[in-house]
Design a protein around this motif. Structure first.
Motif, PDB file in Angstrom:
ATOM      1  N   PHE A 266     -27.931  21.745 -23.552  1.00 10.09           N
ATOM      2  CA  PHE A 266     -26.689  22.054 -24.262  1.00 10.09           C
ATOM      3  C   PHE A 266     -25.824  23.001 -23.430  1.00 10.09           C
ATOM      4  O   PHE A 266     -26.296  23.632 -22.481  1.00 10.09           O
ATOM      5  CB  PHE A 266     -26.988  22.741 -25.601  1.00 10.09           C
ATOM      6  CG  PHE A 266     -27.766  21.910 -26.576  1.00 10.09           C
ATOM      7  CD1 PHE A 266     -27.136  20.943 -27.361  1.00 10.09           C
ATOM      8  CD2 PHE A 266     -29.128  22.091 -26.717  1.00 10.09           C
ATOM      9  CE1 PHE A 266     -27.861  20.182 -28.267  1.00 10.09           C
ATOM     10  CE2 PHE A 266     -29.865  21.339 -27.625  1.00 10.09           C
ATOM     11  CZ  PHE A 266     -29.223  20.375 -28.395  1.00 10.09           C
ATOM     12  N   MET A 267     -24.553  23.111 -23.824  1.00 15.00           N
ATOM     13  CA  MET A 267     -23.733  24.221 -23.381  1.00 15.00           C
ATOM     14  C   MET A 267     -23.737  25.230 -24.526  1.00 15.00           C
ATOM     15  O   MET A 267     -23.358  24.904 -25.662  1.00 15.00           O
ATOM     16  CB  MET A 267     -22.302  23.783 -23.071  1.00 15.00           C
ATOM     17  CG  MET A 267     -21.468  24.931 -22.489  1.00 15.00           C
ATOM     18  SD  MET A 267     -19.798  24.442 -21.979  1.00 15.00           S
ATOM     19  CE  MET A 267     -18.928  24.593 -23.534  1.00 15.00           C
ATOM     20  N   GLU A 268     -24.200  26.429 -24.243  1.00 13.29           N
ATOM     21  CA  GLU A 268     -24.310  27.463 -25.277  1.00 13.29           C
ATOM     22  C   GLU A 268     -23.176  28.474 -25.141  1.00 13.29           C
ATOM     23  O   GLU A 268     -22.950  29.040 -24.064  1.00 13.29           O
ATOM     24  CB  GLU A 268     -25.657  28.183 -25.171  1.00 13.29           C
ATOM     25  CG  GLU A 268     -26.845  27.336 -25.624  1.00 13.29           C
ATOM     26  CD  GLU A 268     -27.557  26.592 -24.520  1.00 13.29           C
ATOM     27  OE1 GLU A 268     -28.627  26.006 -24.763  1.00 13.29           O
ATOM     28  OE2 GLU A 268     -27.017  26.593 -23.384  1.00 13.29           O
ATOM     29  N   CYS A 269     -22.452  28.680 -26.253  1.00 13.42           N
ATOM     30  CA  CYS A 269     -21.277  29.552 -26.255  1.00 13.42           C
ATOM     31  C   CYS A 269     -21.409  30.607 -27.356  1.00 13.42           C
ATOM     32  O   CYS A 269     -22.316  30.553 -28.187  1.00 13.42           O
ATOM     33  CB  CYS A 269     -20.007  28.738 -26.491  1.00 13.42           C
ATOM     34  SG  CYS A 269     -19.653  27.537 -25.179  1.00 13.42           S
ATOM     35  N   ASP A 270     -20.471  31.559 -27.367  1.00 13.82           N
ATOM     36  CA  ASP A 270     -20.472  32.560 -28.421  1.00 13.82           C
ATOM     37  C   ASP A 270     -19.774  32.018 -29.669  1.00 13.82           C
ATOM     38  O   ASP A 270     -19.281  30.884 -29.692  1.00 13.82           O
ATOM     39  CB  ASP A 270     -19.850  33.876 -27.943  1.00 13.82           C
ATOM     40  CG  ASP A 270     -18.360  33.764 -27.623  1.00 13.82           C
ATOM     41  OD1 ASP A 270     -17.632  33.026 -28.324  1.00 13.82           O
ATOM     42  OD2 ASP A 270     -17.914  34.432 -26.674  1.00 13.82           O
ATOM     43  N   VAL A 305     -24.845  35.277 -32.463  1.00 18.48           N
ATOM     44  CA  VAL A 305     -24.514  33.882 -32.759  1.00 18.48           C
ATOM     45  C   VAL A 305     -24.422  33.075 -31.464  1.00 18.48           C
ATOM     46  O   VAL A 305     -23.727  33.454 -30.521  1.00 18.48           O
ATOM     47  CB  VAL A 305     -23.184  33.779 -33.529  1.00 18.48           C
ATOM     48  CG1 VAL A 305     -22.882  32.315 -33.852  1.00 18.48           C
ATOM     49  CG2 VAL A 305     -23.243  34.607 -34.810  1.00 18.48           C
ATOM     50  N   ILE A 306     -25.123  31.951 -31.448  1.00 17.27           N
ATOM     51  CA  ILE A 306     -25.080  31.005 -30.331  1.00 17.27           C
ATOM     52  C   ILE A 306     -24.618  29.658 -30.866  1.00 17.27           C
ATOM     53  O   ILE A 306     -25.162  29.152 -31.854  1.00 17.27           O
ATOM     54  CB  ILE A 306     -26.467  30.858 -29.677  1.00 17.27           C
ATOM     55  CG1 ILE A 306     -26.923  32.201 -29.096  1.00 17.27           C
ATOM     56  CG2 ILE A 306     -26.441  29.781 -28.586  1.00 17.27           C
ATOM     57  CD1 ILE A 306     -28.334  32.182 -28.540  1.00 17.27           C
ATOM     58  N   VAL A 307     -23.613  29.099 -30.221  1.00 18.04           N
ATOM     59  CA  VAL A 307     -23.075  27.802 -30.633  1.00 18.04           C
ATOM     60  C   VAL A 307     -23.443  26.752 -29.586  1.00 18.04           C
ATOM     61  O   VAL A 307     -23.207  26.948 -28.392  1.00 18.04           O
ATOM     62  CB  VAL A 307     -21.546  27.872 -30.816  1.00 18.04           C
ATOM     63  CG1 VAL A 307     -21.007  26.513 -31.281  1.00 18.04           C
ATOM     64  CG2 VAL A 307     -21.181  28.960 -31.819  1.00 18.04           C
ATOM     65  N   LEU A 308     -24.051  25.661 -30.042  1.00 19.97           N
ATOM     66  CA  LEU A 308     -24.493  24.581 -29.153  1.00 19.97           C
ATOM     67  C   LEU A 308     -23.424  23.492 -29.055  1.00 19.97           C
ATOM     68  O   LEU A 308     -22.847  23.092 -30.070  1.00 19.97           O
ATOM     69  CB  LEU A 308     -25.781  23.947 -29.688  1.00 19.97           C
ATOM     70  CG  LEU A 308     -26.960  24.877 -29.998  1.00 19.97           C
ATOM     71  CD1 LEU A 308     -28.086  24.061 -30.629  1.00 19.97           C
ATOM     72  CD2 LEU A 308     -27.440  25.581 -28.749  1.00 19.97           C
ATOM     73  N   TRP A 309     -23.215  23.014 -27.823  1.00 19.14           N
ATOM     74  CA  TRP A 309     -22.333  21.864 -27.599  1.00 19.14           C
ATOM     75  C   TRP A 309     -23.070  20.851 -26.734  1.00 19.14           C
ATOM     76  O   TRP A 309     -23.699  21.203 -25.736  1.00 19.14           O
ATOM     77  CB  TRP A 309     -21.040  22.299 -26.918  1.00 19.14           C
ATOM     78  CG  TRP A 309     -20.221  23.216 -27.772  1.00 19.14           C
ATOM     79  CD1 TRP A 309     -20.158  24.564 -27.692  1.00 19.14           C
ATOM     80  CD2 TRP A 309     -19.373  22.832 -28.860  1.00 19.14           C
ATOM     81  NE1 TRP A 309     -19.322  25.060 -28.663  1.00 19.14           N
ATOM     82  CE2 TRP A 309     -18.818  24.027 -29.399  1.00 19.14           C
ATOM     83  CE3 TRP A 309     -19.019  21.609 -29.442  1.00 19.14           C
ATOM     84  CZ2 TRP A 309     -17.938  24.032 -30.476  1.00 19.14           C
ATOM     85  CZ3 TRP A 309     -18.141  21.607 -30.514  1.00 19.14           C
ATOM     86  CH2 TRP A 309     -17.608  22.802 -31.019  1.00 19.14           C
ATOM     87  N   ARG A 310     -22.987  19.583 -27.144  1.00 25.51           N
ATOM     88  CA  ARG A 310     -23.697  18.529 -26.429  1.00 25.51           C
ATOM     89  C   ARG A 310     -23.030  18.227 -25.086  1.00 25.51           C
ATOM     90  O   ARG A 310     -23.701  17.936 -24.106  1.00 25.51           O
ATOM     91  CB  ARG A 310     -23.743  17.253 -27.278  1.00 25.51           C
ATOM     92  CG  ARG A 310     -25.126  16.635 -27.294  1.00 25.51           C
ATOM     93  CD  ARG A 310     -25.213  15.383 -28.126  1.00 25.51           C
ATOM     94  NE  ARG A 310     -24.297  15.239 -29.216  1.00 25.51           N
ATOM     95  CZ  ARG A 310     -24.650  15.009 -30.480  1.00 25.51           C
ATOM     96  NH1 ARG A 310     -25.943  14.951 -30.792  1.00 25.51           N
ATOM     97  NH2 ARG A 310     -23.762  14.839 -31.417  1.00 25.51           N
ATOM     98  N   GLY A 312     -20.096  19.353 -21.999  1.00 26.21           N
ATOM     99  CA  GLY A 312     -19.655  20.595 -21.384  1.00 26.21           C
ATOM    100  C   GLY A 312     -20.447  20.887 -20.131  1.00 26.21           C
ATOM    101  O   GLY A 312     -20.878  19.979 -19.415  1.00 26.21           O
ATOM    102  N   ILE A 313     -20.667  22.165 -19.873  1.00 27.74           N
ATOM    103  CA  ILE A 313     -21.347  22.595 -18.655  1.00 27.74           C
ATOM    104  C   ILE A 313     -22.848  22.681 -18.903  1.00 27.74           C
ATOM    105  O   ILE A 313     -23.297  23.395 -19.792  1.00 27.74           O
ATOM    106  CB  ILE A 313     -20.822  23.972 -18.202  1.00 27.74           C
ATOM    107  CG1 ILE A 313     -19.322  23.897 -17.910  1.00 27.74           C
ATOM    108  CG2 ILE A 313     -21.579  24.463 -16.975  1.00 27.74           C
ATOM    109  CD1 ILE A 313     -18.702  25.239 -17.601  1.00 27.74           C
TER     110      ILE A 313
END
Length: 353
Positions: A266-270, A305-310, A312-313
């Protein structure tokens, strides 16, 4: 009560000729007698607690040597109750060593570090603290790695600029061999509560992270947990880490791991990126930066908080970020429970509000 002869010896000033003699305490018969009695009578921890409470009165070199015994008892019994005095001793010694190096110019530093007597004459307390410093750092680690409260106690002090200076701005000597490990404790998390969100599927879960000093290590263990517990729901078809990296991340040191790397699934964001359901261009600026401590992940209601994106980077990082610096540390990420649909929407309202 600590034997008076022993206590008088521990409080007496160490002469320069004895600095570097790590067997100094054993030259006093009362030390061996008291230690032996404490072990044989099963009062080892009570004895070290009593000694720890008296450390502030002792000569800095002898107190540092004594810390080795106190740390041994902590490791043997898995009991950190003697830790408060140890933390105070570390702070006092660190300040003395730091100030000594601040007072030395470059020429003096090169000359005096090879001359025990001259260094002692320049700064007695600084020299006593310096020659016992590596032993003290190792002993302090026995407590910081096992006791989150002691770690938090030290993390809240203003000692860390001095610790960093001693790590980075001083000569490489055997007396500074372990200060780097103490420095890592500044940013090592303890029982950090996580909220992980997956906006593309409107899912999320609670988790806990522990004994981690960088977010690459956290993301590795997080993705391992997602694969093991929620893989199908989160579209994670594989966890591509080698067996040697997995073992390294959990505290082993396999010889064949160091050339390996891991790329995140995943790409993990705030949490700022959870304000929409699809990945946007600006989200690239909101990555969970791998080199930073999990302690600095932005929070909402006391949860990082960690937000997952399929898409991205997919970032790659080397094995060095997964190495555990002490065998007493227990690095893990543990998924606790999934969010219900209602809970997910409630968290989204908080974030988007």
């Amino acid at each position: 009560m600590v034997n008076k002869t022993l206590m008088d010896f521990l409080c007496s000033k160490t002469a320069w000729e004895d600095l570097g003699n790590e067997k100094l305490l054993h030259e006093l018969p009362e030390f061996g007698m008291e230690v032996g009695a404490a072990i044989n009578e099963d009062r080892l921890i009570d004895f070290t607690k009593e000694l720890s409470a008296q450390l502030e009165k002792m000569d800095l070199y002898k107190a540092s040597l004594l810390s080795n015994f106190i740390g041994f008892a902590c490791e043997k019994k898995e009991d950190t109750s003697a830790g408060e005095g140890m933390i105070k001793l570390f702070i006092r010694s660190c300040e003395k060593v730091y100030q000594m190096f601040q007072d030395l110019d470059e020429d003096e530093e090169n000359e005096l570090l090879d001359d025990v007597e001259s260094l002692y004459n320049k700064n007695e307390d600084g020299a006593r603290a310096y020659y016992g410093f590596n032993i003290l750092c190792i002993s302090t680690m026995a407590f910081l790695t096992r006791d989150a409260a002691l770690r938090a106690r030290l993390q809240k002090t203003d000692i860390w600029d001095q610790v960093e200076y001693l790590c980075e701005e001083t000569p490489e000597t055997s007396y500074f061999a372990s200060i780097g490990y103490v420095n890592l404790m500044h940013n090592t998390c303890s029982d950090t509560k996580l909220l992980v969100l997956f906006p593309e599927e409107k899912k999320g879960f609670f988790a806990t992270a522990n004994d981690l000093n960088n977010c690459f290590h956290l993301l590795f263990l997080l993705e391992e947990q997602i694969y093991q517990k929620l893989g199908a729901k989160y579209g994670m078809e594989e966890f591509s880490a080698s067996d040697s990296l997995v073992r390294l991340a959990h505290g082993e040191y396999p010889e064949n791991c160091w050339g390996n790397s891991y790329s995140t699934y995943f790409m993990e964001c705030d949490y700022s990126t959870a304000r929409h359901n699809q990945l946007e261009q600006d989200d690239m600026m909101s990555l969970i930066w791998g080199e930073m401590s999990p302690m600095y992940i932005p929070e909402v209601d006391d949860r990082a908080v960690i937000v997952l994106w399929r898409s991205g980077i997919n970032r790659s990082f080397d094995a060095q970020f997964l190495a555990v610096p002490h065998p007493a540390l227990r690095p893990y990420v543990e998924i606790e429970q999934e969010l219900t649909d209602v809970e997910y929407e409630e968290w989204m309202k908080k974030i988007r509000g």
